[in-house]
Motif scaffolding. Structure first.
Motif, mmCIF file in Angstrom:
data_model
loop_
_atom_site.group_PDB
_atom_site.id
_atom_site.type_symbol
_atom_site.label_atom_id
_atom_site.label_comp_id
_atom_site.label_asym_id
_atom_site.label_seq_id
_atom_site.Cartn_x
_atom_site.Cartn_y
_atom_site.Cartn_z
ATOM 1 N N THR A 74 -3.436 4.707 1.167
ATOM 2 C CA THR A 74 -4.392 3.727 0.676
ATOM 3 C C THR A 74 -4.648 2.624 1.686
ATOM 4 O OG1 THR A 74 -3.285 4.096 -1.433
ATOM 5 C CG2 THR A 74 -4.925 2.397 -1.389
ATOM 6 N N ARG A 91 0.858 -1.181 0.000
ATOM 7 C CA ARG A 91 0.000 0.000 0.000
ATOM 8 C C ARG A 91 0.892 1.228 0.000
ATOM 9 N NH1 ARG A 91 -2.386 -2.645 4.819
ATOM 10 N NH2 ARG A 91 -4.198 -3.761 4.072
ATOM 11 N N TYR A 116 -4.336 -2.665 -1.431
ATOM 12 C CA TYR A 116 -3.046 -2.541 -2.084
ATOM 13 C C TYR A 116 -3.113 -1.628 -3.288
ATOM 14 C CZ TYR A 116 -3.744 -5.704 -6.099
ATOM 15 O OH TYR A 116 -4.142 -6.269 -7.267
#
Length: 151
Positions: free
Chosen positions: A143, A139, A146
């Motif tokens: 985020t 990530r 992923y």
């Protein structure tokens, strides 16, 4: 005229992603257009309302210093992400299939360590016995699911 590719990523914190992806890709933060002291001044000059710029203070994009790769623009948006990403980046760092798997694994792990230090989060490894493949899902700093894969 040949089109120029830009990848636009909606996010809450452009400055954080500019720092991370510049480091991850060897890119550089994009300076504001000629005649503007900052990107904020540029966007205001283009007519973007002040309230849409949030706390934008620095660059909101990164560019390849060699002019080969696409520009990445991190567009600040107020809404949070609600579904899985339909786009992710695959960073090819292993050297390819002509390199022995163990060497590829070491090269990927070294890149993963570098990106962890830059603010990424490791999600999981993609490796199975008997499969000639090794990658790590990660990530970026902004985020929840992923965003990219080092392979």
């Amino acid at each position: 005229m040949k089109p120029r590719l830009q990848v636009t990523i909606d996010c809450a914190d452009p400055a954080r992603l500019v720092r991370f992806w510049a480091e991850a890709l060897g890119y550089r933060p994009e300076p504001p257009p000629s005649g503007y002291d900052s990107w904020r001044a540029y966007w205001l000059g283009m007519g973007v309302p002040e309230d849409e710029l949030g706390d934008l203070d620095g660059p909101d994009s990164v560019v390849d210093p060699d002019g080969v790769g696409p520009r990445l623009w991190f567009q600040q948006v107020p809404e949070g992400k609600v579904v899985k990403n339909r786009l992710h980046f695959d960073l090819g760092v292993s050297g390819g299939r002509s390199v022995p798997l163990e060497t590829r694994r070491r090269q990927v792990d070294a890149e993963v360590d570098r990106l962890l230090a830059a603010g990424a989060t490791r999600v999981r490894e993609l490796a199975e016995p008997g499969l000639d493949h090794y990658a790590v899902l990660m990530r970026d700093p902004n985020t929840r699911d992923y965003q990219f894969c080092a392979a």
